[in-house]
Design a protein around this motif. Structure first.
Motif, PDB file in Angstrom:
ATOM      1  N   GLU A  38       0.826  -1.192   0.000  1.00 27.95           N
ATOM      2  CA  GLU A  38       0.000   0.000   0.000  1.00 27.95           C
ATOM      3  C   GLU A  38       0.868   1.252   0.000  1.00 27.95           C
ATOM      4  O   GLU A  38       2.039   1.214   0.405  1.00 27.95           O
ATOM      5  N   TYR A  39       0.288   2.389  -0.450  1.00 29.14           N
ATOM      6  CA  TYR A  39       1.048   3.629  -0.534  1.00 29.14           C
ATOM      7  C   TYR A  39       1.543   4.097   0.830  1.00 29.14           C
ATOM      8  O   TYR A  39       2.618   4.666   0.961  1.00 29.14           O
ATOM      9  N   ASN A  40       0.756   3.873   1.870  1.00 29.66           N
ATOM     10  CA  ASN A  40       1.139   4.335   3.203  1.00 29.66           C
ATOM     11  C   ASN A  40       1.871   3.271   4.004  1.00 29.66           C
ATOM     12  O   ASN A  40       2.013   3.374   5.236  1.00 29.66           O
ATOM     13  N   GLY A  41       2.324   2.238   3.341  1.00 32.43           N
ATOM     14  CA  GLY A  41       3.077   1.181   4.006  1.00 32.43           C
ATOM     15  C   GLY A  41       2.208  -0.027   4.308  1.00 32.43           C
ATOM     16  O   GLY A  41       0.982   0.057   4.360  1.00 32.43           O
ATOM     17  N   GLY A  42       2.863  -1.167   4.516  1.00 35.20           N
ATOM     18  CA  GLY A  42       2.123  -2.385   4.798  1.00 35.20           C
ATOM     19  C   GLY A  42       1.611  -3.046   3.534  1.00 35.20           C
ATOM     20  O   GLY A  42       1.908  -2.618   2.420  1.00 35.20           O
TER      21      GLY A  42
END
Length: 240
Positions: free
Chosen positions: A75-79
């Protein structure tokens, strides 16, 4: 055509993504490759800014099969998240295409040598391309080899017609149109007796603006470096 090449491209999987399926994070492939994806494959075989490749015909050799896989994209925000991608399976296509000189690159007019580019392109096909071949996405490796377009038996050779409906044809870039905007083209695709005959980009009647852009500059030193690289990879350039 004197400047035409033919080749076969195959792979275990392909993902020519239908953009309508990307909204929710899923990806679902078109049943056939788009004009733009085939153009990208040809440009991975051989390309210079002096020329524009045009896809003439596509022959579908294997039956159209799909397979879905559970994927964990970043995902763009991490994870990670969970998504399902639907791929084409065991694909094999034969492609017939030709190049024309880019009329908007007058700065490269000295490089407009048809025999040179055609001979290098044919040698690049023999070598399997100058760059890695991807079938729609990076995780789908493709393999290119020379072939005769009309030889052999294709799965749909006896099928009169299959209509694939409206799909993306390709993208108009400033380098190839001389216009400052990027545009997306749509067309109605159909296959007749295993062969899809593509219309030219300028013949597409459904065109939508999708962004802004600019023509990329190429210096004479850049072009000389590329010429030397091709000579090392595929042999001396033929000028006659």
């Amino acid at each position: 055509m004197r400047n035409q090449i033919e080749f076969e491209v195959s792979g275990k999987y392909a993902l020519f993504t239908d953009p309508l399926t990307k909204i929710g994070g899923e990806k679902f492939t078109y049943q056939i490759p788009s004009y733009q994806s085939l153009k990208g494959i040809v440009e991975s075989v051989y390309w210079k800014p002096t020329i524009i490749w045009y896809i003439d015909e596509l022959r579908v050799m294997n039956s159209i099969q799909t397979e879905s896989k559970g994927i964990r994209p970043i995902e763009y925000n991490g994870g990670n998240t969970l998504a399902y991608y639907t791929y084409l399976k065991d694909v094999k296509y034969r492609v017939r295409c030709h190049f024309e000189f880019n009329p908007y690159r007058e700065d490269l007019i000295a490089d407009r040598n048809e025999n040179k580019h055609h001979n290098i392109a044919k040698r690049a096909v023999q070598a399997g391309g100058r760059r890695d071949i991807f079938l729609g996405t990076r995780e789908c490796q493709g393999y290119v080899e020379p072939t005769v377009f009309g030889e052999g038996r294709g799965f749909y050779d006896d099928t009169p017609e299959i209509d694939f409906g409206i799909m993306v044809h390709g993208i108009n870039y400033p380098d190839e149109t001389g216009k400052p905007e990027m545009e997306t083209r749509l067309w109605r695709a159909k296959m007749e007796y295993g062969i899809i005959r593509f219309i030219r980009p300028e013949e597409c009647t459904i065109v939508r603006k999708t962004g802004e852009g600019a023509i990329k500059p190429f210096t004479s030193s850049n072009m000389q470096f590329v010429d030397n690289l091709y000579a090392d990879l595929f042999g001396e350039e033929d000028s006659e």
